[in-house]
Design a protein around this motif. Structure first.
Motif, PDB file in Angstrom:
ATOM      1  N   TYR A  98       0.837  -1.202   0.000  1.00 25.19           N
ATOM      2  CA  TYR A  98       0.000   0.000   0.000  1.00 25.19           C
ATOM      3  C   TYR A  98       0.873   1.254   0.000  1.00 25.19           C
ATOM      4  N   LEU A  99       1.945   1.267   0.785  1.00 26.46           N
ATOM      5  CA  LEU A  99       2.837   2.431   0.825  1.00 26.46           C
ATOM      6  C   LEU A  99       3.506   2.663  -0.531  1.00 26.46           C
ATOM      7  N   VAL A 100       3.875   1.581  -1.206  1.00 26.74           N
ATOM      8  CA  VAL A 100       4.457   1.704  -2.545  1.00 26.74           C
ATOM      9  C   VAL A 100       3.437   2.325  -3.496  1.00 26.74           C
ATOM     10  N   GLY A 101       2.208   1.829  -3.459  1.00 25.73           N
ATOM     11  CA  GLY A 101       1.156   2.376  -4.331  1.00 25.73           C
ATOM     12  C   GLY A 101       0.847   3.815  -4.011  1.00 25.73           C
ATOM     13  N   ALA A 102       0.811   4.172  -2.726  1.00 30.01           N
ATOM     14  CA  ALA A 102       0.537   5.559  -2.335  1.00 30.01           C
ATOM     15  C   ALA A 102       1.652   6.480  -2.795  1.00 30.01           C
ATOM     16  N   ALA A 103       2.895   6.022  -2.745  1.00 30.44           N
ATOM     17  CA  ALA A 103       4.018   6.836  -3.204  1.00 30.44           C
ATOM     18  C   ALA A 103       3.958   7.043  -4.710  1.00 30.44           C
ATOM     19  N   ILE A 104       3.538   6.044  -5.446  1.00 29.92           N
ATOM     20  CA  ILE A 104       3.476   6.178  -6.907  1.00 29.92           C
ATOM     21  C   ILE A 104       2.300   7.050  -7.329  1.00 29.92           C
ATOM     22  N   GLY A 106       1.096   9.395  -5.646  1.00 31.16           N
ATOM     23  CA  GLY A 106       1.503  10.751  -5.338  1.00 31.16           C
ATOM     24  C   GLY A 106       0.776  11.398  -4.187  1.00 31.16           C
ATOM     25  N   HIS A 107       0.064  10.648  -3.417  1.00 38.35           N
ATOM     26  CA  HIS A 107      -0.550  11.250  -2.240  1.00 38.35           C
ATOM     27  C   HIS A 107      -0.020  10.551  -1.002  1.00 38.35           C
ATOM     28  N   PRO A 108       0.068  11.280   0.097  1.00 37.53           N
ATOM     29  CA  PRO A 108       0.619  10.662   1.305  1.00 37.53           C
ATOM     30  C   PRO A 108      -0.283   9.539   1.781  1.00 37.53           C
ATOM     31  N   PRO A 109       0.319   8.558   2.441  1.00 39.27           N
ATOM     32  CA  PRO A 109      -0.498   7.442   2.935  1.00 39.27           C
ATOM     33  C   PRO A 109      -1.575   7.937   3.892  1.00 39.27           C
ATOM     34  N   ALA A 110      -2.734   7.372   3.761  1.00 32.82           N
ATOM     35  CA  ALA A 110      -3.858   7.761   4.617  1.00 32.82           C
ATOM     36  C   ALA A 110      -3.579   7.337   6.048  1.00 32.82           C
ATOM     37  N   LEU A 121     -13.658  -2.918   6.646  1.00 29.59           N
ATOM     38  CA  LEU A 121     -13.328  -3.470   5.332  1.00 29.59           C
ATOM     39  C   LEU A 121     -14.169  -2.816   4.241  1.00 29.59           C
ATOM     40  N   MET A 122     -15.436  -2.551   4.530  1.00 31.01           N
ATOM     41  CA  MET A 122     -16.306  -1.943   3.529  1.00 31.01           C
ATOM     42  C   MET A 122     -16.059  -0.439   3.391  1.00 31.01           C
ATOM     43  N   ASN A 123     -15.818   0.245   4.508  1.00 32.30           N
ATOM     44  CA  ASN A 123     -15.678   1.701   4.463  1.00 32.30           C
ATOM     45  C   ASN A 123     -14.229   2.167   4.392  1.00 32.30           C
ATOM     46  N   GLY A 124     -13.338   1.505   5.083  1.00 32.24           N
ATOM     47  CA  GLY A 124     -11.941   1.933   5.102  1.00 32.24           C
ATOM     48  C   GLY A 124     -11.197   1.547   3.845  1.00 32.24           C
ATOM     49  N   LEU A 125     -11.458   0.362   3.339  1.00 31.24           N
ATOM     50  CA  LEU A 125     -10.757  -0.113   2.155  1.00 31.24           C
ATOM     51  C   LEU A 125     -11.177   0.656   0.908  1.00 31.24           C
ATOM     52  N   ILE A 126     -12.371   1.200   0.910  1.00 34.81           N
ATOM     53  CA  ILE A 126     -12.831   1.949  -0.259  1.00 34.81           C
ATOM     54  C   ILE A 126     -12.026   3.233  -0.453  1.00 34.81           C
ATOM     55  N   LEU A 127     -11.432   3.739   0.623  1.00 34.62           N
ATOM     56  CA  LEU A 127     -10.623   4.950   0.537  1.00 34.62           C
ATOM     57  C   LEU A 127      -9.224   4.690  -0.008  1.00 34.62           C
ATOM     58  N   ILE A 128      -8.741   3.466   0.139  1.00 40.65           N
ATOM     59  CA  ILE A 128      -7.352   3.193  -0.233  1.00 40.65           C
ATOM     60  C   ILE A 128      -7.200   2.120  -1.310  1.00 40.65           C
ATOM     61  N   TRP A 129      -8.245   1.713  -1.959  1.00 39.18           N
ATOM     62  CA  TRP A 129      -8.159   0.571  -2.854  1.00 39.18           C
ATOM     63  C   TRP A 129      -7.269   0.823  -4.062  1.00 39.18           C
ATOM     64  N   LYS A 130      -7.240   2.033  -4.610  1.00 30.45           N
ATOM     65  CA  LYS A 130      -6.403   2.281  -5.794  1.00 30.45           C
ATOM     66  C   LYS A 130      -4.916   2.151  -5.479  1.00 30.45           C
ATOM     67  N   PRO A 131      -4.387   2.883  -4.481  1.00 31.66           N
ATOM     68  CA  PRO A 131      -2.960   2.696  -4.193  1.00 31.66           C
ATOM     69  C   PRO A 131      -2.646   1.295  -3.670  1.00 31.66           C
ATOM     70  N   PHE A 132      -3.606   0.679  -2.984  1.00 32.96           N
ATOM     71  CA  PHE A 132      -3.407  -0.668  -2.458  1.00 32.96           C
ATOM     72  C   PHE A 132      -3.218  -1.667  -3.597  1.00 32.96           C
TER      73      PHE A 132
END
Length: 185
Positions: A98-104, A106-110, A121-132
């Protein structure tokens, strides 16, 4: 040699064919390339196993086995390499991905607080699924490439060492060349 050790550790293909739960596979387990230990099969198995270990779903080993059959890789090695990830190693690995995806991206890790619940899982993962997912894909591809080319490199270095030792043994056994002047006398 590692090949002899691996052969001892791998299951016997004949016993697997007789296993009642694997009868549905038919002759697939009879295919010889699934059991060979050569550079190509081992390198392919490393690539498959190291790629599949990053897949964040259960039953990664089944995916690795299917890919090993499709890509003609060593089946037991591909399946065993998936087990690098386990309940202890998976959370830090996935967080690192996830940290690798967030760095690529271009936004800081949530700064999220993980809670082992369905709600998170339903609400938190929806915020980070792209960089994850991006991080998982990138780390899977990089570890797969590193495993594939690393095996090729290590295999080649091992073979060069083996050839050098063989030449040295041969030189020790062969008598020195006769001097032409001594034979003319």
């Amino acid at each position: 040699m590692p090949r002899k050790l691996l052969r001892k550790l791998f299951p016997n293909p004949d016993k697997l064919k007789e296993h009642k739960h694997l009868q549905f596979l038919g002759d697939t387990l009879h295919l010889p390339y699934l059991w060979h230990l050569n550079r190509r099969n081992v390198a392919s198995a490393f690539a498959i196993g190291l790629f599949c270990m990053w897949i964040p779903i259960p039953f990664q080993s089944i995916i690795a086995a299917l890919l090993a059959v499709f890509f003609r890789a060593n089946l037991p090695l591909a399946v065993v390499l998936v087990f690098v990830t386990n309940p202890v190693t998976m959370p830090p690995m996935l967080y690192g991905a996830y940290l690798v995806g967030a760095a690529i991206v271009g936004h800081p890790p949530a700064g999220f607080n993980f809670e082992p619940s369905l709600d998170w899982l339903m609400n938190g993962l929806i915020l980070i699924w792209k960089p994850f997912l991006l991080g998982i894909f990138i780390t899977a591809v990089l570890s797969s490439l590193a495993g594939y080319y690393g095996v090729h490199l290590l295999w080649r270095l091992h073979m060069l060492k083996h050839l050098k030792e063989r030449r040295e043994r041969k030189q020790r056994k062969s008598p020195p060349p006769a001097n032409d002047q001594d034979s003319a006398d």
